[in-house]
Motif scaffolding. Structure first.
Motif, PDB file in Angstrom:
ATOM      1  N   MET A   4       0.843  -1.197   0.000  1.00  0.00           N
ATOM      2  CA  MET A   4       0.000   0.000   0.000  1.00  0.00           C
ATOM      3  C   MET A   4       0.877   1.246   0.000  1.00  0.00           C
ATOM      4  SD  MET A   4      -2.630   1.291   2.960  1.00  0.00           S
ATOM      5  CE  MET A   4      -3.445  -0.299   3.015  1.00  0.00           C
ATOM      6  N   HIS A   5       0.510   2.224  -0.800  1.00  0.00           N
ATOM      7  CA  HIS A   5       1.272   3.467  -0.832  1.00  0.00           C
ATOM      8  C   HIS A   5       1.209   4.141   0.539  1.00  0.00           C
ATOM      9  CE1 HIS A   5       2.719   7.361  -2.111  1.00  0.00           C
ATOM     10  NE2 HIS A   5       3.093   6.793  -3.240  1.00  0.00           N
ATOM     11  N   GLY A   6       2.329   4.716   0.997  1.00  0.00           N
ATOM     12  CA  GLY A   6       2.410   5.294   2.328  1.00  0.00           C
ATOM     13  C   GLY A   6       1.301   6.270   2.657  1.00  0.00           C
ATOM     14  N   PHE A   7       0.914   7.095   1.678  1.00  0.00           N
ATOM     15  CA  PHE A   7      -0.134   8.089   1.886  1.00  0.00           C
ATOM     16  C   PHE A   7      -1.455   7.426   2.274  1.00  0.00           C
ATOM     17  CE2 PHE A   7      -3.698  10.493   0.064  1.00  0.00           C
ATOM     18  CZ  PHE A   7      -3.515  11.748   0.633  1.00  0.00           C
ATOM     19  N   LEU A   8      -1.738   6.277   1.661  1.00  0.00           N
ATOM     20  CA  LEU A   8      -3.035   5.635   1.853  1.00  0.00           C
ATOM     21  C   LEU A   8      -3.230   5.078   3.258  1.00  0.00           C
ATOM     22  CD1 LEU A   8      -3.594   3.766  -1.528  1.00  0.00           C
ATOM     23  CD2 LEU A   8      -4.246   6.075  -0.883  1.00  0.00           C
ATOM     24  N   GLU A  64      -8.545  -0.452  -0.819  1.00  0.00           N
ATOM     25  CA  GLU A  64      -7.279  -1.161  -1.003  1.00  0.00           C
ATOM     26  C   GLU A  64      -6.191  -0.196  -1.483  1.00  0.00           C
ATOM     27  OE1 GLU A  64      -8.051  -4.634  -3.353  1.00  0.00           O
ATOM     28  OE2 GLU A  64      -9.283  -5.541  -1.795  1.00  0.00           O
ATOM     29  N   LYS A  65      -5.708  -0.344  -2.720  1.00  0.00           N
ATOM     30  CA  LYS A  65      -4.569   0.455  -3.174  1.00  0.00           C
ATOM     31  C   LYS A  65      -4.950   1.676  -3.996  1.00  0.00           C
ATOM     32  CE  LYS A  65      -1.500  -3.569  -3.406  1.00  0.00           C
ATOM     33  NZ  LYS A  65      -0.651  -4.395  -4.292  1.00  0.00           N
ATOM     34  N   GLY A  66      -6.248   1.988  -4.069  1.00  0.00           N
ATOM     35  CA  GLY A  66      -6.656   3.097  -4.926  1.00  0.00           C
ATOM     36  C   GLY A  66      -7.567   4.088  -4.240  1.00  0.00           C
ATOM     37  N   LEU A  67      -7.736   5.241  -4.896  1.00  0.00           N
ATOM     38  CA  LEU A  67      -8.659   6.280  -4.467  1.00  0.00           C
ATOM     39  C   LEU A  67      -9.767   6.380  -5.508  1.00  0.00           C
ATOM     40  CD1 LEU A  67      -6.066   9.005  -3.419  1.00  0.00           C
ATOM     41  CD2 LEU A  67      -7.376   7.509  -1.896  1.00  0.00           C
ATOM     42  N   PHE A  68     -10.997   6.378  -5.049  1.00  0.00           N
ATOM     43  CA  PHE A  68     -12.154   6.385  -5.942  1.00  0.00           C
ATOM     44  C   PHE A  68     -12.983   7.641  -5.708  1.00  0.00           C
ATOM     45  CE2 PHE A  68     -10.685   2.126  -5.621  1.00  0.00           C
ATOM     46  CZ  PHE A  68     -10.976   1.530  -6.834  1.00  0.00           C
ATOM     47  N   PHE A  69     -13.474   8.236  -6.795  1.00  0.00           N
ATOM     48  CA  PHE A  69     -14.283   9.445  -6.678  1.00  0.00           C
ATOM     49  C   PHE A  69     -15.192   9.567  -7.886  1.00  0.00           C
ATOM     50  CE2 PHE A  69     -10.187  10.443  -8.544  1.00  0.00           C
ATOM     51  CZ  PHE A  69     -10.475  11.260  -9.630  1.00  0.00           C
ATOM     52  N   GLY A 102       0.451  20.066  -9.373  1.00  0.00           N
ATOM     53  CA  GLY A 102       0.084  20.032  -7.972  1.00  0.00           C
ATOM     54  C   GLY A 102       0.144  21.406  -7.334  1.00  0.00           C
ATOM     55  N   ILE A 103      -0.438  21.518  -6.154  1.00  0.00           N
ATOM     56  CA  ILE A 103      -0.418  22.765  -5.384  1.00  0.00           C
ATOM     57  C   ILE A 103       0.806  22.721  -4.470  1.00  0.00           C
ATOM     58  CG2 ILE A 103      -1.637  24.180  -3.695  1.00  0.00           C
ATOM     59  CD1 ILE A 103      -4.252  22.792  -4.727  1.00  0.00           C
ATOM     60  N   ARG A 104       1.643  23.720  -4.571  1.00  0.00           N
ATOM     61  CA  ARG A 104       2.866  23.776  -3.770  1.00  0.00           C
ATOM     62  C   ARG A 104       2.533  23.819  -2.279  1.00  0.00           C
ATOM     63  NH1 ARG A 104       7.793  25.237  -5.488  1.00  0.00           N
ATOM     64  NH2 ARG A 104       6.937  26.251  -7.351  1.00  0.00           N
ATOM     65  N   GLY A 105       3.203  22.950  -1.506  1.00  0.00           N
ATOM     66  CA  GLY A 105       3.072  22.982  -0.057  1.00  0.00           C
ATOM     67  C   GLY A 105       2.044  22.030   0.538  1.00  0.00           C
ATOM     68  N   LEU A 106       1.132  21.497  -0.292  1.00  0.00           N
ATOM     69  CA  LEU A 106       0.101  20.597   0.234  1.00  0.00           C
ATOM     70  C   LEU A 106       0.487  19.139  -0.031  1.00  0.00           C
ATOM     71  CD1 LEU A 106      -3.272  22.320  -0.738  1.00  0.00           C
ATOM     72  CD2 LEU A 106      -1.934  22.537   1.367  1.00  0.00           C
ATOM     73  N   PRO A 107       0.442  18.290   1.006  1.00  0.00           N
ATOM     74  CA  PRO A 107       0.803  16.886   0.805  1.00  0.00           C
ATOM     75  C   PRO A 107      -0.241  16.138  -0.011  1.00  0.00           C
ATOM     76  CG  PRO A 107      -0.029  17.226   3.027  1.00  0.00           C
ATOM     77  CD  PRO A 107       0.056  18.589   2.389  1.00  0.00           C
ATOM     78  N   GLY A 108       0.209  15.084  -0.679  1.00  0.00           N
ATOM     79  CA  GLY A 108      -0.731  14.287  -1.455  1.00  0.00           C
ATOM     80  C   GLY A 108      -0.036  13.265  -2.319  1.00  0.00           C
ATOM     81  N   VAL A 109      -0.754  12.796  -3.318  1.00  0.00           N
ATOM     82  CA  VAL A 109      -0.240  11.802  -4.259  1.00  0.00           C
ATOM     83  C   VAL A 109      -0.658  12.182  -5.669  1.00  0.00           C
ATOM     84  CG1 VAL A 109      -0.188   9.858  -2.638  1.00  0.00           C
ATOM     85  CG2 VAL A 109      -2.291  10.356  -3.912  1.00  0.00           C
ATOM     86  N   TYR A 110       0.002  11.561  -6.643  1.00  0.00           N
ATOM     87  CA  TYR A 110      -0.417  11.748  -8.027  1.00  0.00           C
ATOM     88  C   TYR A 110      -0.399  10.400  -8.728  1.00  0.00           C
ATOM     89  CZ  TYR A 110       4.654  11.746  -8.893  1.00  0.00           C
ATOM     90  OH  TYR A 110       5.978  11.410  -8.930  1.00  0.00           O
ATOM     91  N   GLY A 111      -1.173  10.309  -9.805  1.00  0.00           N
ATOM     92  CA  GLY A 111      -1.215   9.068 -10.555  1.00  0.00           C
ATOM     93  C   GLY A 111      -2.182   9.150 -11.724  1.00  0.00           C
ATOM     94  N   PRO A 112      -2.166   8.134 -12.584  1.00  0.00           N
ATOM     95  CA  PRO A 112      -3.102   8.092 -13.704  1.00  0.00           C
ATOM     96  C   PRO A 112      -4.525   7.820 -13.205  1.00  0.00           C
ATOM     97  CG  PRO A 112      -1.847   6.057 -13.589  1.00  0.00           C
ATOM     98  CD  PRO A 112      -1.270   6.964 -12.542  1.00  0.00           C
ATOM     99  N   VAL A 113      -5.479   8.341 -13.937  1.00  0.00           N
ATOM    100  CA  VAL A 113      -6.894   8.174 -13.586  1.00  0.00           C
ATOM    101  C   VAL A 113      -7.566   7.305 -14.639  1.00  0.00           C
ATOM    102  CG1 VAL A 113      -9.097   9.362 -13.238  1.00  0.00           C
ATOM    103  CG2 VAL A 113      -6.969  10.410 -12.416  1.00  0.00           C
ATOM    104  N   THR A 114      -8.247   6.264 -14.194  1.00  0.00           N
ATOM    105  CA  THR A 114      -9.099   5.486 -15.095  1.00  0.00           C
ATOM    106  C   THR A 114     -10.545   5.817 -14.758  1.00  0.00           C
ATOM    107  OG1 THR A 114      -9.077   3.593 -13.590  1.00  0.00           O
ATOM    108  CG2 THR A 114      -7.420   3.613 -15.328  1.00  0.00           C
ATOM    109  N   GLU A 119      -4.720   5.285  -8.886  1.00  0.00           N
ATOM    110  CA  GLU A 119      -3.773   4.484  -8.119  1.00  0.00           C
ATOM    111  C   GLU A 119      -2.475   5.276  -8.009  1.00  0.00           C
ATOM    112  OE1 GLU A 119      -1.768   0.051  -7.973  1.00  0.00           O
ATOM    113  OE2 GLU A 119      -3.717   0.340  -8.909  1.00  0.00           O
ATOM    114  N   PRO A 120      -2.105   5.698  -6.798  1.00  0.00           N
ATOM    115  CA  PRO A 120      -0.937   6.583  -6.650  1.00  0.00           C
ATOM    116  C   PRO A 120       0.332   5.979  -7.235  1.00  0.00           C
ATOM    117  CG  PRO A 120      -2.185   6.476  -4.609  1.00  0.00           C
ATOM    118  CD  PRO A 120      -2.756   5.425  -5.515  1.00  0.00           C
ATOM    119  N   GLU A 121       1.056   6.825  -7.979  1.00  0.00           N
ATOM    120  CA  GLU A 121       2.359   6.383  -8.487  1.00  0.00           C
ATOM    121  C   GLU A 121       3.492   7.232  -7.905  1.00  0.00           C
ATOM    122  OE1 GLU A 121       3.442   8.385 -12.815  1.00  0.00           O
ATOM    123  OE2 GLU A 121       2.313   6.520 -12.791  1.00  0.00           O
ATOM    124  N   GLY A 122       3.135   8.334  -7.217  1.00  0.00           N
ATOM    125  CA  GLY A 122       4.152   9.166  -6.591  1.00  0.00           C
ATOM    126  C   GLY A 122       3.548   9.995  -5.481  1.00  0.00           C
TER     127      GLY A 122
END
Length: 198
Positions: free
Chosen positions: A1-5, A33-38, A87-99, A120-123
């Motif tokens: 699991m990605h650390g952020f999750l 699990e390993k993804g973010l859904f919205f 991304g917005i400078r200074g705010l924590p988070g993740v980035y990744g491709p969206v399906t 699914e976060p890749e960074g």
């Protein structure tokens, strides 16, 4: 699991900021699990993801920032590019491709198209939040904003009864907001526009 999750409880809805190619907007995400859904019900973020399916999901504890973005009011933010991502400078988070898949949707507000998305976060995006504790007033301001955006949809679709109930809920949230010490101009802006919208 990605650390952020690991900080997100599985199945719980979190209000975060979705940053697409040229837009930033609040969105409710759920970790599974390993993804973010919205889900996106139209708007600029949905349009941009159809053309460029890469996004960042970032966290803030500044409820007024969330509400300003929801209401399309001016904000002062610095953005930084990471190749396909922004991304917005200074705010924590993740980035990744969206399906995503696109489906017809109907509820008490009417018919629309919904973009069901997963990321699914890749960074990771480094950042630090100020030590701002959770305010009960902020929770009511956020609820007002959610109902305000729904009210716009109800009025656009001619759903008078839904609009009436949303206005009632907004008034209740405003009363609680003031009782818990809320003093933001945003609450008054929403109340004023709520009554101007007919």
């Amino acid at each position: 699991m990605h650390g952020f999750l690991k900080f997100l409880n599985d199945g719980q809805v979190y209000e975060v900021l979705l940053v697409t190619r040229s837009n930033a907007a609040p969105v409710g995400v759920v970790r599974r699990e390993k993804g973010l859904f919205f889900k996106l019900f139209g708007g600029r973020s949905a349009d941009e993801l159809r053309e460029h399916p890469y996004a960042s999901v970032q966290v803030t504890n500044d409820v007024e920032l969330i509400v300003r973005l929801a209401l399309n009011l001016p904000v002062e933010l610095e953005f930084e590019d990471r190749g396909k991502y922004r991304g917005i400078r200074g705010l924590p988070g993740v980035y990744g491709p969206v399906t995503f898949t696109e489906e017809a949707h109907e509820d008490y507000l009417g018919k629309t198209s919904v973009l069901k998305c997963s990321l699914e976060p890749e960074g990771i995006i480094e950042g630090a939040l100020p030590p701002r504790p959770l305010s009960r007033a902020d929770l009511y301001l956020l609820e007002m904003a959610v109902d305000f955006t729904r009210l716009k949809v109800a009025l656009k679709n001619g759903k008078a009864e839904a609009a009436r109930k949303l206005r009632e809920r907004m008034l209740e949230s405003h009363s609680s907001y003031r009782r818990f010490g809320g003093r933001s101009e945003l609450a008054e802006i929403m109340l004023r526009e709520m009554n101007e919208d007919g």
